[in-house]
Enzyme design. Structure first.
Site, PDB file in Angstrom:
ATOM      1  N   PRO A  47     -13.994   3.976   4.367  1.00 58.39           N
ATOM      2  CA  PRO A  47     -13.665   4.754   2.856  1.00 58.39           C
ATOM      3  C   PRO A  47     -13.255   3.681   2.069  1.00 58.39           C
ATOM      4  O   PRO A  47     -12.399   3.046   1.734  1.00 58.39           O
ATOM      5  CB  PRO A  47     -12.224   5.496   3.292  1.00 58.39           C
ATOM      6  CG  PRO A  47     -11.300   4.455   4.272  1.00 58.39           C
ATOM      7  CD  PRO A  47     -12.464   3.853   5.143  1.00 58.39           C
ATOM      8  N   ASP A  86     -10.669   6.545   0.362  1.00 57.29           N
ATOM      9  CA  ASP A  86      -9.246   5.817   0.565  1.00 57.29           C
ATOM     10  C   ASP A  86      -8.601   6.248  -0.770  1.00 57.29           C
ATOM     11  O   ASP A  86      -9.155   5.581  -1.710  1.00 57.29           O
ATOM     12  CB  ASP A  86      -9.552   4.510   0.863  1.00 57.29           C
ATOM     13  CG  ASP A  86      -8.242   4.018   1.408  1.00 57.29           C
ATOM     14  OD1 ASP A  86      -7.299   4.747   1.602  1.00 57.29           O
ATOM     15  OD2 ASP A  86      -8.172   2.785   1.585  1.00 57.29           O
ATOM     16  N   TRP A 527      -3.131   1.022   4.573  1.00 55.48           N
ATOM     17  CA  TRP A 527      -3.920   0.552   5.434  1.00 55.48           C
ATOM     18  C   TRP A 527      -3.940   1.368   6.699  1.00 55.48           C
ATOM     19  O   TRP A 527      -4.778   1.510   7.625  1.00 55.48           O
ATOM     20  CB  TRP A 527      -3.785  -0.771   5.706  1.00 55.48           C
ATOM     21  CG  TRP A 527      -4.094  -1.779   4.814  1.00 55.48           C
ATOM     22  CD1 TRP A 527      -3.714  -2.313   3.898  1.00 55.48           C
ATOM     23  CD2 TRP A 527      -5.497  -1.878   4.455  1.00 55.48           C
ATOM     24  NE1 TRP A 527      -4.424  -2.981   2.941  1.00 55.48           N
ATOM     25  CE2 TRP A 527      -5.861  -2.762   3.309  1.00 55.48           C
ATOM     26  CE3 TRP A 527      -6.855  -1.718   5.324  1.00 55.48           C
ATOM     27  CZ2 TRP A 527      -7.169  -3.070   2.935  1.00 55.48           C
ATOM     28  CZ3 TRP A 527      -8.145  -2.147   4.843  1.00 55.48           C
ATOM     29  CH2 TRP A 527      -8.069  -2.804   3.896  1.00 55.48           C
ATOM     30  N   GLN A 562     -12.944  -7.143   6.157  1.00 52.32           N
ATOM     31  CA  GLN A 562     -12.322  -6.320   6.921  1.00 52.32           C
ATOM     32  C   GLN A 562     -12.004  -6.606   8.304  1.00 52.32           C
ATOM     33  O   GLN A 562     -11.501  -6.012   9.044  1.00 52.32           O
ATOM     34  CB  GLN A 562     -13.273  -4.786   6.797  1.00 52.32           C
ATOM     35  CG  GLN A 562     -13.348  -4.603   5.540  1.00 52.32           C
ATOM     36  CD  GLN A 562     -12.134  -3.899   4.743  1.00 52.32           C
ATOM     37  OE1 GLN A 562     -11.223  -3.785   5.408  1.00 52.32           O
ATOM     38  NE2 GLN A 562     -12.162  -3.854   3.125  1.00 52.32           N
ATOM     39  N   TRP A 566      -9.644  -3.528   8.156  1.00 51.62           N
ATOM     40  CA  TRP A 566      -9.802  -2.138   8.376  1.00 51.62           C
ATOM     41  C   TRP A 566     -10.349  -2.290  10.102  1.00 51.62           C
ATOM     42  O   TRP A 566      -9.941  -1.416  10.855  1.00 51.62           O
ATOM     43  CB  TRP A 566     -10.933  -1.552   7.758  1.00 51.62           C
ATOM     44  CG  TRP A 566     -10.969  -0.202   8.115  1.00 51.62           C
ATOM     45  CD1 TRP A 566     -10.083   1.027   8.188  1.00 51.62           C
ATOM     46  CD2 TRP A 566     -12.179   0.584   8.587  1.00 51.62           C
ATOM     47  NE1 TRP A 566     -10.910   1.928   8.289  1.00 51.62           N
ATOM     48  CE2 TRP A 566     -12.133   1.966   8.766  1.00 51.62           C
ATOM     49  CE3 TRP A 566     -13.661   0.012   8.613  1.00 51.62           C
ATOM     50  CZ2 TRP A 566     -13.146   2.769   8.890  1.00 51.62           C
ATOM     51  CZ3 TRP A 566     -14.756   0.985   9.117  1.00 51.62           C
ATOM     52  CH2 TRP A 566     -14.308   2.106   9.163  1.00 51.62           C
ATOM     53  N   LYS A 599     -18.283 -16.162  -6.694  1.00 51.87           N
ATOM     54  CA  LYS A 599     -17.740 -14.505  -6.826  1.00 51.87           C
ATOM     55  C   LYS A 599     -18.354 -14.032  -7.840  1.00 51.87           C
ATOM     56  O   LYS A 599     -17.928 -14.823  -8.883  1.00 51.87           O
ATOM     57  CB  LYS A 599     -16.231 -14.723  -6.561  1.00 51.87           C
ATOM     58  CG  LYS A 599     -15.714 -13.426  -5.707  1.00 51.87           C
ATOM     59  CD  LYS A 599     -14.369 -13.647  -5.417  1.00 51.87           C
ATOM     60  CE  LYS A 599     -13.839 -12.764  -4.420  1.00 51.87           C
ATOM     61  NZ  LYS A 599     -12.353 -12.972  -3.987  1.00 51.87           N
ATOM     62  N   LYS A 602     -15.457 -10.924 -13.814  1.00 50.81           N
ATOM     63  CA  LYS A 602     -15.661 -10.540 -15.206  1.00 50.81           C
ATOM     64  C   LYS A 602     -15.342 -12.045 -16.095  1.00 50.81           C
ATOM     65  O   LYS A 602     -15.836 -11.977 -17.027  1.00 50.81           O
ATOM     66  CB  LYS A 602     -14.776  -9.495 -15.767  1.00 50.81           C
ATOM     67  CG  LYS A 602     -15.078  -8.285 -15.301  1.00 50.81           C
ATOM     68  CD  LYS A 602     -14.316  -6.925 -15.976  1.00 50.81           C
ATOM     69  CE  LYS A 602     -14.785  -5.671 -15.375  1.00 50.81           C
ATOM     70  NZ  LYS A 602     -13.760  -4.835 -14.947  1.00 50.81           N
TER      71      LYS A 602
END
Length: 1064
Positions: A47, A86, A527, A562, A566, A599, A602
């Site tokens: 999610p 989530d 989590w 993850q 997760w 990465k 902004k």
RNA sequence: GGGCCCGUAGCUCAGCUUGGCUCGGAGCGCUCGGCUGAUAACCGGGAGGUCCGGGGUUCGAAUCCCCGCGGGCCCA
């Protein structure tokens, strides 16, 4: 009927139109129903967090999922594809705090009110679910958008409670005083995995201080720390039992520090003059008492007077500091652990807001980081401080609000992972396939280093901990569901929302003492929410089905961050609940970075929004790009040029499709009415080749998808479109489809092209769901009313092994290289490709190639544009080549003396080729010279080939291509005809004539010889330009209605007229 | 500090599993030429390289091993 496609593809318009049609015709649900009885494939969506818009990484994630799910669906599975959201946790709380303009928990509780705060959080989540859903839909992602699983529903919360109850029953849940990372702004504990990757460099004070020993005058323990604010909580100094410690004399004072660090530390302190007074093992220092340096400032310390001793710990290192470690069990994990061994008090005079409490005496009310300065001043004043500096080092920060974390001792709830770790690892290795396989190693390494799981958070927007404690007897009860709650509740429960603050109002009756039980105010770590989704999303335990028949899930895929999040939280929660792992197959994917591998952020200004790409190129192109640019598991460097290349591929695909539909429509080709038995006999080698390629590409793409080598599948498809279809097959069949009559060979080409496109759109459908849908509708659906409505309902194409002819494919790729070689030779000879030549000779470099090319001579002849093709093996020679024998006089004279001239004479009269063959074969050749037998060998003669004038040659890796560049008058006539045809075609095009439309044409020339020359080409020209009447005359005579244009053809002037015939 | 992954042309990437006749490639970009009734396309030629660096194994290394360097993710 097949309709001619629009000339250009407008992705944006078509995608919108297809999307609307999917919606209006309920295609997605029809597809699902069509697979209702098929074997299930349970995909579990990790999610995404329902806050903010999607970024390129989220888009990539869902694109990968969608491609795999569409593929699996086409493979005949009933794919479960419920999306998840989530929704709980700090990120949304922080956003809502910003929105409401509040900064602390006090504000939430007293100004806003928890009830409104929770409602705002729920609304925030709902709003972003709606927003992100639309964005995912636009990517062409097919999921159950109308029935996602959402972590804030009562059912979901119950699943979490049930899971915790399982943990409790197994003795895995415990409350404990622990040192944990604490965010002073959010005022909550953070779990270990929330700290991961959240280290940032900060500047902290770095100080050396001396703690005076109680029983030895002028003797001090020398300590080093970067957190002065933890000194009020100091209760011990720790040394390593096995290290050697030195007593160092400086100006009459003696300092104790690790021997190995003496030079370093003295340097740091700027002490040049010091004396080593002796060495002692750390173990021997144990028990030494010292005077706490801040006793006056922190009166509470008097209660710990029995402590303030040297203790021993293995965690002390020699990497930095002095080897004497200031120990505050209330502010450090290792300190806490070693403190427990020595029975030290856990003193933690810091409140949830990061401010010192009253216990901190003088420092009470100061924020810990602000207290650093005050404490340093005090130390300096008291002569404790030896040096203060500044150090830049990585320090953990709150992953949401970016505030530096502190360590605090608090009571938290933990899951005892240490008890189940072996089972997690065992079940993982037995039951989970990791793609790529090395992720398994990475995962296991991660799990091995993981500690207990702190699941409690002192916040609001989360699943409430279902733990009630009796205010009277401290008995604890854990509620596993709504029914259990209703049974024990002291009042009626009703249809209450299970969040705070409602749940806080539910009081239970203690079964032991009838006292009032109140809920522990904490909520769960988010989590944990996502960790249970494999069963919570199925409504378990409230509903037994579909959990019982589906669980565990067949496939999950998420980003590499993850692995220890997760992927782990799911396994941990699942082993607690079921003793099993919850998924069978994991595909780990990479991160979306900018084109330089940085990465996207902004602050760097390098962020590319998915919508930007879609606006410019459409979702299909973005999807194809993201799936083809990388193996899924590597980081994707987003590159606009790469996107553009994909767009061009799409363009070429569309052009091939336009080409096919144009002629098929013109000839009213109906694939259903084709008698394959009749057509089969008319297949040309290139047709069989195309069928072979179609099937071998199908095979390759299928294998690639099965192994999640999606990039390989995508690249193979791009290659098929560009190389096989566009650059080769269409080129080969062009002449055939231009023929204006019923021609079985033309039909054969249509059949092949149709089959290729039919397979292609199915293979491409999972990657480019929109354009394939458009093509399917006009190419398939338009001629077959019984065909499924959508390309996505079709089964995946099967491979017809019998159609695959590896040798034919090999031969064709050789032929292509040779044709390219011929183009190079033409360039040398200044011969345009459209000019026919008399003869081309292909001399291959192995007999094997002759065999492979034998069946392709018609293709070669056509593409080499020659009247005659000669195909030779490596030992065969074209008659045009003269082989010249060059005797080596020196060698011959050395060997044969005076006979040499006679030998030369003889050799030059011999059959040169036979001589060379003999020498190659035996290494020598026998001659009769003046009645004498002479044996010459290879080194005595050299051979040279002489290419006659007017020939050009180009070498290739498979052999060489030789062309006869001499143009005979007949050839010249043809050349001229082709030049004129091209110009006439241009004129037709300029007049927007339909392709089949007929015209009258007049060709005017200045030179009489051209009239004669062109007479022989009249039929050819008329056919090519679809001329009803064609007249060739002098330029002056060209007149009449129609378009007239003067042209210069290689120096000669022509006046051409094209007249549109009045439509009758 | 530790684990896993990545490093090849100006840019984005194949090739590495199994060392050697696609071992130095493709696309983009640059440049010169060509083709064009599917073509806002396409085709051919050319320039452009320390295969991150250094050692080692081997007859032979982009490929296997070791040590560095740089980048990513995760953990300390």
């Amino acid at each position: 009927m097949i309709k001619q496609a629009q000339k250009t593809y407008d992705a944006k318009k078509s995608e919108q139109e297809v999307h609307a049609w999917w919606q209006a015709s309920d295609i997605y649900n029809k597809l699902k129903r069509s697979r209702a009885d098929a074997p299930t494939w349970f995909f579990l969506d990790g999610p995404p967090y329902a806050s903010g818009a999607i970024h390129l990484g989220t888009a990539w994630n869902k694109i990968i999922k969608d491609a795999v799910l569409r593929y699996k669906t086409m493979r005949g599975f009933n794919v479960l594809r419920q999306p998840g959201w989530d929704c709980h946790g700090l990120p949304i709380e922080v956003k809502v705090e910003e929105k409401l303009g509040v900064k602390s928990k006090k504000d939430i509780e007293q100004v806003i009110g928890v009830e409104r705060f929770i409602e705002e959080c729920r609304q925030w989540a709902l709003k972003h679910i709606a927003l992100m859903t639309e964005q995912f839909k636009r990517l062409g992602v097919w999921m159950d958008w109308d029935s996602p699983y959402v972590t804030f529903t009562n059912d979901y919360i119950e699943s979490a409670w049930w899971t915790l109850k399982r943990a409790h029953e197994s003795g895995l849940l415990q409350m404990d005083l622990r040192i944990i990372h604490w965010c002073p702004r959010c005022e909550t504990a953070l779990a270990e995995h929330e700290i991961r990757g959240e280290y940032q460099d900060v500047r902290d004070p770095s100080l050396f201080a001396r703690f005076k020993l109680a029983d030895r005058p002028n003797e001090y323990l020398l300590i080093w720390t970067t957190t002065p604010w933890t000194l009020p909580a100091n209760v011990a100094v720790c040394v390593h039992p096995d290290y050697s410690y030195a007593r160092v004399k400086v100006d009459g004072d003696i300092y104790i520090l690790a021997e190995a660090l003496v030079a370093n530390v003295m340097g740091e302190l700027g002490v040049g003059n010091y004396q080593l007074m002796g060495l002692v093992k750390g173990k021997e220092l144990e028990g030494l008492r010292y005077e706490p340096p801040l006793l006056e400032e922190v009166p509470k310390q008097r209660e710990f007077q029995s402590h303030y001793r040297v203790i021993c710990g293995e965690h002390v290192t020699l990497e930095e500091g002095t080897g004497c470690v200031h120990t505050a069990p209330g502010h450090g994990e290792e300190d806490f652990a070693v403190g427990a061994k020595y029975g030290l008090p856990v003193f933690s005079p810091v409140g949830p807001d990061g401010k010192f409490t009253a216990e901190a005496g003088k420092y009470a009310g100061l924020f810990v980081k602000d207290a650093d300065r005050v404490i340093l001043e005090d130390l300096e004043r008291k002569g404790v401080l030896l040096k203060r500096g500044v150090i830049t080092h990585p320090y953990p920060h709150c992953w949401r609000c970016q505030v530096p974390l502190i360590f605090r001792a608090t009571e938290q709830w933990f899951l005892k992972i240490s008890d189940i770790k072996p089972r997690i690892l065992e079940k993982n290795s037995a039951g989970v396939r990791w793609v790529p396989d090395w992720v398994a190693t990475r995962y296991v390494n991660g799990v091995e280093s993981v500690g207990d799981w702190c699941i409690s958070r002192q916040r609001y927007w989360g699943i409430p901990l279902p733990i009630w404690i009796c205010q009277n007897c401290d008995d604890m009860v854990l509620i596993g569901g709504r029914e259990g709650l209703a049974t024990l509740a002291s009042g009626p429960l009703g249809e209450t929302d299970l969040h705070r603050p409602h749940i806080d109002r539910v009081k239970l009756r203690c079964q032991k003492c009838q006292g009032e039980m109140r809920r522990v105010p904490d909520v769960l770590d988010v989590w944990f929410d996502s960790g249970i989704c494999s069963w919570a999303s199925l409504g378990y335990p409230r509903h037994g089905e579909p959990f019982k028949s589906l669980w565990p899930s067949d496939f999950i895929t998420e980003g590499e961050d993850q692995v220890t999040k997760w992927f782990y939280s799911q396994q941990a929660a699942s082993v607690i609940a079921f003793g099993e792992v919850p998924y069978r197959l994991v595909l780990m994917h990479g991160f979306a970075l900018d084109e330089h591998g940085r990465k996207m952020s902004k602050s760097l200004g390098n962020v590319v929004e998915p919508s930007e790409v879609i606006d410019k190129y459409g979702a299909d192109v973005l999807r194809f790009y993201m799936l083809s640019a990388n193996p899924p598991w590597e980081d994707l460097r987003f590159n606009w040029k790469g996107v553009d290349v994909v767009n061009r591929m799409l363009n070429v695909l569309w052009n091939v499709y336009v080409f096919a539909t144009t002629y098929m429509a013109l000839d009213e080709f109906d694939p259903k009415k084709i008698d394959m038995g009749k057509i089969r006999g008319h297949f040309l080698p290139e047709d069989l080749w195309m069928l072979s390629r179609t099937n071998s590409v199908t095979r390759g793409v299928t294998e690639a998808f099965e192994e999640f080598n999606i990039h390989i599948a995508a690249r193979a498809l791009a290659n098929f479109v560009l190389e096989d279809l566009s650059r080769w097959y269409v080129r080969l069949v062009r002449e055939r489809v231009w023929v204006e009559r019923e021609d079985p060979r033309k039909l054969a080409a249509y059949v092949v092209l149709y089959q290729a496109l039919h397979s292609l759109i199915r293979l491409l459908a999972p990657i480019m769901p929109y354009v394939t849908e458009v093509m399917y509708r006009d190419l398939v659906k338009a001629v077959d009313a019984r065909a499924p409505e959508s390309v996505h309902m079709l089964p995946w194409p099967s491979v017809q092994e019998a159609a695959i002819d590896a040798e034919l494919e090999q031969g064709m790729s050789i032929a292509r290289v040779l044709v390219e070689g011929a183009a190079a030779a033409r360039q040398q000879a200044n011969l345009k490709l459209r000019w026919p030549i008399g003869k081309a000779i292909v001399q291959t470099s192995s007999p094997e190639m002759v065999r492979l090319l034998r069946g392709l001579q018609s293709v070669l002849k056509g593409q080499l544009n020659c009247k005659e093709l000669v195909l030779l093996g490596p030992e065969e020679y074209a008659a045009e080549f003269r082989l010249v024998c060059k005797p080596d006089m020196r060698s011959l004279t050395e060997k044969f003396g005076g006979l040499a001239p006679a030998i030369v004479d003889t050799v030059q009269r011999m059959d040169v080729r036979r001589l060379r063959a003999e020498l190659r074969r035996y290494g020598f050749a026998g001659l009769q010279i003046a009645g004498q037998k002479v044996r010459i060998s290879s080194e005595d003669v050299a051979f040279e080939e002489a290419l006659p004038d007017g020939f050009a040659v180009a070498p290739t890796e498979f052999g060489r291509v030789i062309i006869d560049a001499r143009l005979t008058p007949e050839l010249k006539a043809e050349c001229l005809a082709r030049e004129l045809v091209r110009r006439l075609q241009t004129m037709r095009k300029e007049q927007d004539l339909a392709m089949e439309e007929r015209v009258d044409v007049v060709i005017g020339t200045k030179a009489d010889e051209h009239v004669k020359l062109l007479a022989s080409q009249q039929g050819y020209i008329a056919r090519e330009v679809r001329a009803q009447n064609l007249r060739i005359c002098r330029s002056e005579e060209v007149a009449g209605p129609g378009c007239v244009k003067d042209w210069n053809v290689d120096g000669d002037s022509f006046r051409l007229l094209v007249r549109r015939l009045s439509k009758s």
